[in-house]
Scaffold this motif. Structure first.
Motif, PDB file in Angstrom:
ATOM      1  N   GLY A 251     -13.290  12.830  22.813  1.00 47.65           N
ATOM      2  CA  GLY A 251     -12.148  12.880  23.668  1.00 47.65           C
ATOM      3  C   GLY A 251     -11.515  11.554  24.015  1.00 47.65           C
ATOM      4  O   GLY A 251     -10.709  11.688  24.803  1.00 47.65           O
ATOM      5  N   LEU A 252     -12.023  10.239  23.378  1.00 51.14           N
ATOM      6  CA  LEU A 252     -11.444   9.178  24.191  1.00 51.14           C
ATOM      7  C   LEU A 252     -10.501   8.576  23.012  1.00 51.14           C
ATOM      8  O   LEU A 252     -10.776   9.065  21.897  1.00 51.14           O
ATOM      9  N   ASP A 253      -9.579   7.872  23.438  1.00 53.63           N
ATOM     10  CA  ASP A 253      -8.866   6.981  22.598  1.00 53.63           C
ATOM     11  C   ASP A 253      -9.742   5.724  22.173  1.00 53.63           C
ATOM     12  O   ASP A 253     -10.873   5.501  22.604  1.00 53.63           O
ATOM     13  N   LEU A 254      -9.283   5.128  20.945  1.00 51.26           N
ATOM     14  CA  LEU A 254     -10.324   4.131  20.170  1.00 51.26           C
ATOM     15  C   LEU A 254     -10.610   2.934  21.228  1.00 51.26           C
ATOM     16  O   LEU A 254     -11.707   2.441  21.037  1.00 51.26           O
ATOM     17  N   THR A 255      -9.549   2.355  21.916  1.00 50.53           N
ATOM     18  CA  THR A 255     -10.230   1.261  22.878  1.00 50.53           C
ATOM     19  C   THR A 255     -11.120   1.632  23.714  1.00 50.53           C
ATOM     20  O   THR A 255     -11.886   0.943  23.915  1.00 50.53           O
ATOM     21  N   THR A 256     -10.847   2.837  24.442  1.00 52.84           N
ATOM     22  CA  THR A 256     -11.913   3.207  25.487  1.00 52.84           C
ATOM     23  C   THR A 256     -13.322   3.552  24.887  1.00 52.84           C
ATOM     24  O   THR A 256     -14.425   3.170  25.315  1.00 52.84           O
ATOM     25  N   GLY A 257     -13.049   4.116  23.548  1.00 52.07           N
ATOM     26  CA  GLY A 257     -14.098   4.389  22.837  1.00 52.07           C
ATOM     27  C   GLY A 257     -15.060   3.167  22.305  1.00 52.07           C
ATOM     28  O   GLY A 257     -16.348   3.140  22.466  1.00 52.07           O
ATOM     29  N   LEU A 258     -14.156   2.071  22.115  1.00 56.83           N
ATOM     30  CA  LEU A 258     -15.091   0.630  21.906  1.00 56.83           C
ATOM     31  C   LEU A 258     -15.699   0.113  23.168  1.00 56.83           C
ATOM     32  O   LEU A 258     -16.928  -0.357  22.875  1.00 56.83           O
ATOM     33  N   ILE A 259     -15.020   0.186  24.146  1.00 58.73           N
ATOM     34  CA  ILE A 259     -15.860  -0.256  25.517  1.00 58.73           C
ATOM     35  C   ILE A 259     -17.060   0.512  25.661  1.00 58.73           C
ATOM     36  O   ILE A 259     -18.307   0.006  26.042  1.00 58.73           O
ATOM     37  N   LEU A 260     -17.105   2.000  25.465  1.00 63.33           N
ATOM     38  CA  LEU A 260     -18.085   2.702  25.880  1.00 63.33           C
ATOM     39  C   LEU A 260     -19.265   2.547  24.800  1.00 63.33           C
ATOM     40  O   LEU A 260     -20.437   2.521  25.027  1.00 63.33           O
ATOM     41  N   SER A 261     -18.768   2.162  23.625  1.00 62.30           N
ATOM     42  CA  SER A 261     -19.914   1.979  22.592  1.00 62.30           C
ATOM     43  C   SER A 261     -20.503   0.703  22.534  1.00 62.30           C
ATOM     44  O   SER A 261     -21.687   0.404  21.924  1.00 62.30           O
ATOM     45  N   THR A 262     -19.989  -0.302  23.174  1.00 64.04           N
ATOM     46  CA  THR A 262     -20.563  -1.941  23.242  1.00 64.04           C
ATOM     47  C   THR A 262     -20.777  -2.328  24.614  1.00 64.04           C
ATOM     48  O   THR A 262     -21.922  -2.116  24.789  1.00 64.04           O
ATOM     49  N   TRP A 263     -19.917  -2.451  25.472  1.00 61.55           N
ATOM     50  CA  TRP A 263     -20.043  -2.959  26.746  1.00 61.55           C
ATOM     51  C   TRP A 263     -21.029  -2.313  27.603  1.00 61.55           C
ATOM     52  O   TRP A 263     -21.760  -2.946  28.277  1.00 61.55           O
ATOM     53  N   GLN A 264     -20.788  -0.712  27.487  1.00 62.67           N
ATOM     54  CA  GLN A 264     -21.506  -0.035  28.437  1.00 62.67           C
ATOM     55  C   GLN A 264     -23.061   0.198  27.944  1.00 62.67           C
ATOM     56  O   GLN A 264     -23.645   0.683  28.738  1.00 62.67           O
TER      57      GLN A 264
ATOM     58  N   SER B 154     -36.381 -10.578  21.408  1.00 65.65           N
ATOM     59  CA  SER B 154     -35.296 -11.589  20.892  1.00 65.65           C
ATOM     60  C   SER B 154     -34.531 -11.015  19.669  1.00 65.65           C
ATOM     61  O   SER B 154     -33.258 -10.975  19.584  1.00 65.65           O
ATOM     62  N   LEU B 155     -35.399 -10.285  18.675  1.00 69.67           N
ATOM     63  CA  LEU B 155     -34.722  -9.809  17.692  1.00 69.67           C
ATOM     64  C   LEU B 155     -34.054  -8.295  17.916  1.00 69.67           C
ATOM     65  O   LEU B 155     -32.899  -8.155  17.295  1.00 69.67           O
ATOM     66  N   ALA B 156     -34.545  -7.785  19.263  1.00 68.53           N
ATOM     67  CA  ALA B 156     -33.797  -6.563  19.584  1.00 68.53           C
ATOM     68  C   ALA B 156     -32.302  -7.126  20.100  1.00 68.53           C
ATOM     69  O   ALA B 156     -31.309  -6.316  19.763  1.00 68.53           O
ATOM     70  N   LEU B 157     -32.358  -8.268  20.659  1.00 66.02           N
ATOM     71  CA  LEU B 157     -31.212  -8.591  21.504  1.00 66.02           C
ATOM     72  C   LEU B 157     -30.366  -8.989  20.231  1.00 66.02           C
ATOM     73  O   LEU B 157     -28.996  -8.780  20.197  1.00 66.02           O
ATOM     74  N   MET B 158     -30.590  -9.629  19.329  1.00 70.42           N
ATOM     75  CA  MET B 158     -29.902 -10.280  17.982  1.00 70.42           C
ATOM     76  C   MET B 158     -29.326  -9.202  17.246  1.00 70.42           C
ATOM     77  O   MET B 158     -28.070  -8.918  16.908  1.00 70.42           O
ATOM     78  N   THR B 159     -30.146  -8.023  17.127  1.00 72.04           N
ATOM     79  CA  THR B 159     -29.578  -6.829  16.611  1.00 72.04           C
ATOM     80  C   THR B 159     -28.293  -5.971  17.587  1.00 72.04           C
ATOM     81  O   THR B 159     -27.514  -5.615  16.677  1.00 72.04           O
ATOM     82  N   LEU B 160     -28.565  -6.005  18.663  1.00 69.95           N
ATOM     83  CA  LEU B 160     -27.546  -5.616  19.595  1.00 69.95           C
ATOM     84  C   LEU B 160     -26.283  -6.329  19.377  1.00 69.95           C
ATOM     85  O   LEU B 160     -25.204  -5.796  19.230  1.00 69.95           O
ATOM     86  N   LEU B 161     -26.350  -7.672  19.140  1.00 70.04           N
ATOM     87  CA  LEU B 161     -25.182  -8.667  19.151  1.00 70.04           C
ATOM     88  C   LEU B 161     -24.502  -8.393  18.002  1.00 70.04           C
ATOM     89  O   LEU B 161     -23.141  -8.182  17.644  1.00 70.04           O
ATOM     90  N   THR B 162     -25.231  -8.169  16.673  1.00 75.36           N
ATOM     91  CA  THR B 162     -24.787  -8.041  15.502  1.00 75.36           C
ATOM     92  C   THR B 162     -24.204  -6.549  15.459  1.00 75.36           C
ATOM     93  O   THR B 162     -22.861  -6.617  14.918  1.00 75.36           O
ATOM     94  N   TYR B 163     -24.785  -5.716  16.060  1.00 76.58           N
ATOM     95  CA  TYR B 163     -24.049  -4.365  16.181  1.00 76.58           C
ATOM     96  C   TYR B 163     -22.716  -4.266  16.899  1.00 76.58           C
ATOM     97  O   TYR B 163     -21.775  -3.699  16.478  1.00 76.58           O
ATOM     98  N   PHE B 164     -22.734  -5.074  18.078  1.00 78.41           N
ATOM     99  CA  PHE B 164     -21.330  -5.141  18.739  1.00 78.41           C
ATOM    100  C   PHE B 164     -20.436  -5.683  17.935  1.00 78.41           C
ATOM    101  O   PHE B 164     -19.085  -5.063  17.808  1.00 78.41           O
ATOM    102  N   ILE B 165     -20.503  -6.844  17.059  1.00 81.28           N
ATOM    103  CA  ILE B 165     -19.821  -7.623  16.296  1.00 81.28           C
ATOM    104  C   ILE B 165     -19.033  -6.422  15.008  1.00 81.28           C
ATOM    105  O   ILE B 165     -17.858  -6.345  14.819  1.00 81.28           O
ATOM    106  N   MET B 166     -20.146  -5.703  14.267  1.00 80.68           N
ATOM    107  CA  MET B 166     -19.576  -4.950  13.271  1.00 80.68           C
ATOM    108  C   MET B 166     -18.800  -3.726  14.084  1.00 80.68           C
ATOM    109  O   MET B 166     -17.924  -3.058  13.241  1.00 80.68           O
TER     110      MET B 166
END
Length: 348
Positions: free
Chosen positions: A121-134, A198-210
């Motif tokens: 139900g969201l636009d792509l910009t807000t969806g990006l915030i919801l999928s990463t920062w939140q 630390s590996l979980a955090l690195m995976t999270l950062l990699t997921y954010f980039i992708m």
């Protein structure tokens, strides 16, 4: 929306996350999560579309339920143990309740059903915030509490990887596909969280980039479903050539960036004598890979004209800045050779 209003909301969004990240007291962490939730709600409902309002309502009810559960569990823990420290969770009942509350906040299976519906139900910009920062604040809390029952996190992780792959198979809407992709990636992080934070955090950062690069590509193409992708080759041929590699990186194929966290997670699970868990996780990654290949096929091997129901967009000059897209795509494709440096930083 007024630029000043937008600035205040983005500042509140950052404030809530950083308050949770830097707090060691459950009440402060809960307060940061609440500020975070209240700041994104106007961003979600800013277009006053019925689907956006519905998504906002679902998100608010889900987050309020998780926040109430978190507050109840932390208060119960203080009543039982006499302290509010986040890293001193010792009672199994309250630890399990907080784990489930945080799992509901970030959308781990089997309490994930709100995430695809809200993202759709969201636009792509807000969806990006919801999928990463939140995801950042609840995930950090989840890393700090050290669950007393290790099997719970493994069960949540395996269920999420399975549901994230299985649920995305029959989807045609790109935002729902990205939601199931988010569930699957969070499942991988949850699997490894208790063995190597630390590996979980690195995976999270990699997921954010992708995920950042994927959302920006879809936003540049103004694409919201698979049929719209079929007309992108005539509009942005260079971007269309790079996007399949971005999607395959999300799927975890070598020699792309997305292969690095999956490879290291499977290696760590094998070291912990969890070969069966590693095997199941690797097999569920094939399900996710299938719908990434569907998107790749639609973009590169489906030529226009075809029998799509979508209208071909006018080839106007794009006003969207392309530098963030270029940087994120390069990071999504080319960071695998930095694996030894990543391992060294994790062991530092």
């Amino acid at each position: 929306m007024s630029p000043y209003t937008l600035l205040i909301l983005l500042f509140s969004l950052s404030l809530g996350t950083f308050m949770t990240l830097t707090s060691s007291h459950w009440l402060l962490a809960w307060m940061g999560l609440e500020i975070n939730t209240l700041a994104i709600i106007p961003l979600m409902a800013q277009y006053h579309h019925p689907r956006a309002v519905e998504a906002t309502t679902k998100y608010f009810l889900t987050q309020a339920t998780a926040a109430a559960m978190l507050l109840f569990a932390s208060t119960t823990n203080a009543w039982i143990t006499g302290q509010w420290e986040i890293e001193q969770m010792t009672h199994p009942l309250t630890t399990t309740m907080i784990t489930l509350a945080l799992a509901l906040k970030i959308g781990l299976a089997p309490i994930h059903a709100w995430l695809p519906e809200v993202l759709q139900g969201l636009d792509l910009t807000t969806g990006l915030i919801l999928s990463t920062w939140q995801k950042l604040a609840p995930f950090t809390l989840l890393m700090q509490i050290h669950p007393t029952n290790p099997a719970l996190l493994i069960l949540l992780g395996l269920t999420s990887t399975l549901v994230g792959g299985w649920g995305g198979l029959n989807q045609t809407q790109l935002r729902k596909i990205l939601a199931y992709s988010s569930i699957a990636h969070l499942g991988w992080m949850t699997l490894i969280m208790q063995f190597s934070p630390s590996l979980a955090l690195m995976t999270l950062l990699t997921y954010f980039i992708m995920t950042f690069s994927t959302f920006l590509v879809f936003k540049l193409n103004k694409a919201t479903n698979i049929n719209t992708l079929a007309t992108s080759s005539t509009k942005t041929p260079m971007l269309t050539a790079l996007t399949p590699l971005v999607l395959l990186s999300l799927g975890g194929l070598p020699p792309l960036t997305g292969f690095m966290p999956k490879w290291l997670i499977l290696q760590e699970l094998s070291k912990q004598e969890l070969a069966l868990v590693a095997t199941v996780a690797a097999l569920t990654a094939l399900l996710s890979l299938y719908f990434y290949l569907r998107l790749t096929y639609a973009m590169t091997l489906t030529m226009s004209p075809n029998n799509t129901s979508s209208l071909t967009c006018w080839r106007l000059y794009s006003t969207q800045p392309t530098l963030p897209t270029a940087i994120s795509i390069m990071a999504t494709l080319l960071l695998l050779p930095l694996t030894p440096a990543a391992i060294a930083m994790m062991n530092y």
